[in-house]
Design a protein around this motif. Structure first.
Motif, PDB file in Angstrom:
ATOM      1  N   SER A 111       0.833  -1.209   0.000  1.00  0.00           N
ATOM      2  CA  SER A 111       0.000   0.000   0.000  1.00  0.00           C
ATOM      3  C   SER A 111       0.866   1.257   0.000  1.00  0.00           C
ATOM      4  O   SER A 111       0.506   2.267  -0.616  1.00  0.00           O
ATOM      5  CB  SER A 111      -0.961  -0.007   1.191  1.00  0.00           C
ATOM      6  N   ASP A 112       2.040   1.215   0.650  1.00  0.00           N
ATOM      7  CA  ASP A 112       2.966   2.351   0.593  1.00  0.00           C
ATOM      8  C   ASP A 112       3.449   2.597  -0.836  1.00  0.00           C
ATOM      9  O   ASP A 112       3.458   3.730  -1.322  1.00  0.00           O
ATOM     10  CB  ASP A 112       4.183   2.094   1.491  1.00  0.00           C
ATOM     11  N   CYS A 113       3.874   1.519  -1.490  1.00  0.00           N
ATOM     12  CA  CYS A 113       4.365   1.644  -2.871  1.00  0.00           C
ATOM     13  C   CYS A 113       3.289   2.210  -3.789  1.00  0.00           C
ATOM     14  O   CYS A 113       3.553   3.086  -4.621  1.00  0.00           O
ATOM     15  CB  CYS A 113       4.828   0.284  -3.395  1.00  0.00           C
ATOM     16  N   MET A 114       2.078   1.707  -3.633  1.00  0.00           N
ATOM     17  CA  MET A 114       0.996   2.169  -4.500  1.00  0.00           C
ATOM     18  C   MET A 114       0.604   3.609  -4.164  1.00  0.00           C
ATOM     19  O   MET A 114       0.295   4.398  -5.071  1.00  0.00           O
ATOM     20  CB  MET A 114      -0.207   1.233  -4.343  1.00  0.00           C
ATOM     21  N   ALA A 115       0.626   3.957  -2.882  1.00  0.00           N
ATOM     22  CA  ALA A 115       0.304   5.330  -2.490  1.00  0.00           C
ATOM     23  C   ALA A 115       1.292   6.314  -3.099  1.00  0.00           C
ATOM     24  O   ALA A 115       0.917   7.382  -3.585  1.00  0.00           O
ATOM     25  CB  ALA A 115       0.304   5.448  -0.967  1.00  0.00           C
ATOM     26  N   ARG A 116       2.583   5.958  -3.099  1.00  0.00           N
ATOM     27  CA  ARG A 116       3.598   6.827  -3.720  1.00  0.00           C
ATOM     28  C   ARG A 116       3.252   7.115  -5.176  1.00  0.00           C
ATOM     29  O   ARG A 116       3.309   8.264  -5.639  1.00  0.00           O
ATOM     30  CB  ARG A 116       4.965   6.143  -3.681  1.00  0.00           C
ATOM     31  N   LEU A 117       2.901   6.043  -5.902  1.00  0.00           N
ATOM     32  CA  LEU A 117       2.665   6.195  -7.332  1.00  0.00           C
ATOM     33  C   LEU A 117       1.370   6.951  -7.614  1.00  0.00           C
ATOM     34  O   LEU A 117       1.295   7.704  -8.588  1.00  0.00           O
ATOM     35  CB  LEU A 117       2.651   4.823  -8.006  1.00  0.00           C
ATOM     36  N   CYS A 118       0.352   6.745  -6.785  1.00  0.00           N
ATOM     37  CA  CYS A 118      -0.908   7.487  -6.965  1.00  0.00           C
ATOM     38  C   CYS A 118      -0.687   8.980  -6.750  1.00  0.00           C
ATOM     39  O   CYS A 118      -1.186   9.817  -7.513  1.00  0.00           O
ATOM     40  CB  CYS A 118      -1.966   6.959  -6.000  1.00  0.00           C
ATOM     41  N   VAL A 119       0.072   9.317  -5.717  1.00  0.00           N
ATOM     42  CA  VAL A 119       0.375  10.727  -5.447  1.00  0.00           C
ATOM     43  C   VAL A 119       1.229  11.312  -6.568  1.00  0.00           C
ATOM     44  O   VAL A 119       1.003  12.436  -7.018  1.00  0.00           O
ATOM     45  CB  VAL A 119       1.073  10.873  -4.079  1.00  0.00           C
ATOM     46  N   ALA A 120       2.216  10.555  -7.035  1.00  0.00           N
ATOM     47  CA  ALA A 120       3.067  11.032  -8.124  1.00  0.00           C
ATOM     48  C   ALA A 120       2.249  11.329  -9.375  1.00  0.00           C
ATOM     49  O   ALA A 120       2.548  12.265 -10.128  1.00  0.00           O
ATOM     50  CB  ALA A 120       4.148   9.993  -8.437  1.00  0.00           C
ATOM     51  N   ALA A 121       1.197  10.537  -9.606  1.00  0.00           N
ATOM     52  CA  ALA A 121       0.345  10.738 -10.781  1.00  0.00           C
ATOM     53  C   ALA A 121      -0.602  11.919 -10.620  1.00  0.00           C
ATOM     54  O   ALA A 121      -1.175  12.390 -11.607  1.00  0.00           O
ATOM     55  CB  ALA A 121      -0.456   9.471 -11.056  1.00  0.00           C
ATOM     56  N   GLY A 122      -0.770  12.380  -9.377  1.00  0.00           N
ATOM     57  CA  GLY A 122      -1.624  13.547  -9.150  1.00  0.00           C
ATOM     58  C   GLY A 122      -2.844  13.294  -8.290  1.00  0.00           C
ATOM     59  O   GLY A 122      -3.665  14.187  -8.093  1.00  0.00           O
ATOM     60  N   ALA A 123      -3.006  12.075  -7.754  1.00  0.00           N
ATOM     61  CA  ALA A 123      -4.154  11.780  -6.902  1.00  0.00           C
ATOM     62  C   ALA A 123      -3.969  12.435  -5.531  1.00  0.00           C
ATOM     63  O   ALA A 123      -2.848  12.540  -5.027  1.00  0.00           O
ATOM     64  CB  ALA A 123      -4.324  10.274  -6.746  1.00  0.00           C
ATOM     65  N   THR A 124      -5.080  12.866  -4.932  1.00  0.00           N
ATOM     66  CA  THR A 124      -5.047  13.503  -3.614  1.00  0.00           C
ATOM     67  C   THR A 124      -6.190  12.979  -2.754  1.00  0.00           C
ATOM     68  O   THR A 124      -7.033  12.200  -3.213  1.00  0.00           O
ATOM     69  CB  THR A 124      -5.190  15.037  -3.719  1.00  0.00           C
ATOM     70  N   ASP A 125      -6.234  13.463  -1.507  1.00  0.00           N
ATOM     71  CA  ASP A 125      -7.322  13.065  -0.613  1.00  0.00           C
ATOM     72  C   ASP A 125      -8.646  13.729  -0.987  1.00  0.00           C
ATOM     73  O   ASP A 125      -9.681  13.454  -0.380  1.00  0.00           O
ATOM     74  CB  ASP A 125      -6.962  13.359   0.849  1.00  0.00           C
ATOM     75  N   GLU A 126      -8.634  14.608  -1.998  1.00  0.00           N
ATOM     76  CA  GLU A 126      -9.863  15.233  -2.483  1.00  0.00           C
ATOM     77  C   GLU A 126     -10.541  14.391  -3.568  1.00  0.00           C
ATOM     78  O   GLU A 126     -11.680  14.670  -3.953  1.00  0.00           O
ATOM     79  CB  GLU A 126      -9.554  16.621  -3.067  1.00  0.00           C
ATOM     80  N   ASP A 127      -9.840  13.374  -4.074  1.00  0.00           N
ATOM     81  CA  ASP A 127     -10.358  12.616  -5.212  1.00  0.00           C
ATOM     82  C   ASP A 127     -11.393  11.575  -4.820  1.00  0.00           C
ATOM     83  O   ASP A 127     -11.321  10.966  -3.747  1.00  0.00           O
ATOM     84  CB  ASP A 127      -9.210  11.919  -5.951  1.00  0.00           C
ATOM     85  N   ILE A 128     -12.350  11.382  -5.721  1.00  0.00           N
ATOM     86  CA  ILE A 128     -13.288  10.262  -5.657  1.00  0.00           C
ATOM     87  C   ILE A 128     -12.880   9.327  -6.790  1.00  0.00           C
ATOM     88  O   ILE A 128     -12.964   9.684  -7.965  1.00  0.00           O
ATOM     89  CB  ILE A 128     -14.745  10.732  -5.836  1.00  0.00           C
TER      90      ILE A 128
END
Length: 431
Positions: A111-128
């Protein structure tokens, strides 16, 4: 924006120090916990003490998918089942599935690895985020799911299929990000257009994976859905998605190098190639406990750039996968990758992003037929226009591939759509 900035911006020296320390640990772990690896490493004369620098990885034998299947189901697990908290597996369409297991620590790292990549792509805690990967033994859906939840995004686990309902929920929930295969994302866009609601979607980000996607195909998807699309890479044998992924610069997929050690080899000689060379990607999992992999041959063709990225991340970046050594078609002595054909087809506005490659054998010679679908029906009654289009596609394919192909143009919406991985190759040579 970073998820774990200290880890993602380490110097090359720091990265390699961590990799060496973890590689030594991994060799020791495999010898003590996995009889298969114990025998193989002993036969090769490899001990933790023999690993004095990263180049010493060359003494470790490769692991292949056959090794996993030969030890089906749990023979390569590094922990007893009471410490395995999750099991995933491949579909097993060509034989026994490849089974993988995860400890609690594995899931945390995943989940850490995937969280890094999601954030790098531009995902945030505001996203649905709507996840249109199939849930189940496939690793894709839950990998993205846990990573996105870790960054605080709102996850909508719709799974794949039921496309009209997917689109209804996108409108009602004002979904901002979509997780899907590229081919299914395009199908969702086409269906939303047919429903007359494409302009009602609020999508801004696509987190795509599980199948190859050329730049040309990605451009089509972005145009259809009005979003910014990124690729991520992984496979069940290594962890699932989260091995690498694109940042907003989209100049290669950042490898989570503190968890994975990547090499590029010549798939024929099996020799490690110099940095910057294109070849087969080989990956060693540096932190996996459930089912660690020593020098796993992915069969994927790519190359790696070790220069720091403009985004500030210092992890090495792998190119988009050009193809697979086992997906490569050999037609009359010429190596052909489906991605080469896709790039040519997507340059024609009259052609929809759906195609099929049919390989046959006639008079002891291989033949490749490329079936392409019209973007709409406007050309159907214009024979000369259709023939001009067919000849143009044929010419461009011959220029790129160096061989003749048969080009068949079929009606709009006549080729199969896919809700998971697209299956574009039909090989009838042994029929």
């Amino acid at each position: 924006m970073f998820f774990q900035k200290d880890a993602e911006t380490m110097s090359r020296r720091q990265i390699e120090e961590i990799q060496l320390e973890r590689l030594k640990w991994l060799v020791d772990y495999c010898i003590k916990n996995i009889p298969f690896y114990c025998r193989r490493l002993e036969s090769a004369g490899v001990t933790p003490e023999k690993i004095k620098c990263l180049d010493d990885i060359q003494y470790i034998p490769y692991t292949t998918k056959d090794d996993i299947r030969d030890n089906y189901p749990f023979g390569l697990f590094g922990q007893p089942l009471k410490k395995i908290v999750r099991i995933h597996a491949s579909s097993g369409t060509t034989g026994k599935p490849t089974v993988v297991g995860y400890t609690k620590n594995d899931l945390e790292n995943w989940s850490d690895c995937m969280a890094r990549l999601c954030v790098a792509a531009g995902a945030t805690d505001e996203d649905i985020v709507q996840i249109a990967f199939g849930y189940g033994l496939f690793t894709g859906a839950l990998g993205l799911h846990y990573g996105l939840e870790k960054i605080g995004a709102t996850v909508v686990p719709t799974s794949s299929g039921n496309t009209e309902k997917q689109i209804m929920l996108m409108q009602d929930f004002q979904t901002t990000a979509l997780v899907a295969t590229p081919s299914y994302a395009q199908f969702i866009g086409e269906t939303a257009k047919d429903m007359g609601v494409i302009d009602n979607l609020n999508l801004k980000l696509g987190l795509f994976g599980s199948e190859g996607c050329t730049e040309e195909m990605r451009g089509q998807i972005e145009k259809t859905l009005g979003l910014f699309a990124t690729d991520n890479y992984g496979m069940s044998e290594l962890m699932g998605p989260g091995v690498s992924g694109e940042c907003r610069m989209r100049c290669g997929m950042h490898i989570n190098e503190d968890h994975f050690l990547a090499e590029i080899i010549d798939p024929t000689t099996l020799q490690v190639l110099p940095k910057g060379s294109q070849g087969e990607l080989v990956v060693t999992t540096l932190t996996k406990e459930g089912i660690p992999m020593l020098r796993y041959r992915t069969k994927d063709i790519t190359k790696i750039n070790y220069e720091p990225c403009e985004c500030g991340r210092t992890f090495a970046r792998m190119d988009k996968i050009k193809g697979r050594t086992d997906d490569m078609l050999k037609i009359r002595g010429v190596n052909v990758f489906p991605s080469q054909i896709e790039s040519v087809l997507m340059s024609f506005d009259q052609i929809a992003p759906h195609y099929q490659l049919v390989v046959t054998r006639e008079n002891f010679s291989d033949r490749l037929e490329v079936k392409v679908e019209l973007a709409d029906g406007s050309l159907l009654e214009n024979y000369s226009g259709l023939e001009t289009l067919r000849q143009s596609i044929h010419h461009n394919l011959k220029t790129v591939l160096g061989i003749d192909t048969k080009v068949s143009i079929v009606e709009h919406k006549s080729l199969e759509r896919f809700q998971g991985k697209a299956k574009r190759i039909i090989d009838l040579r042994n029929s």
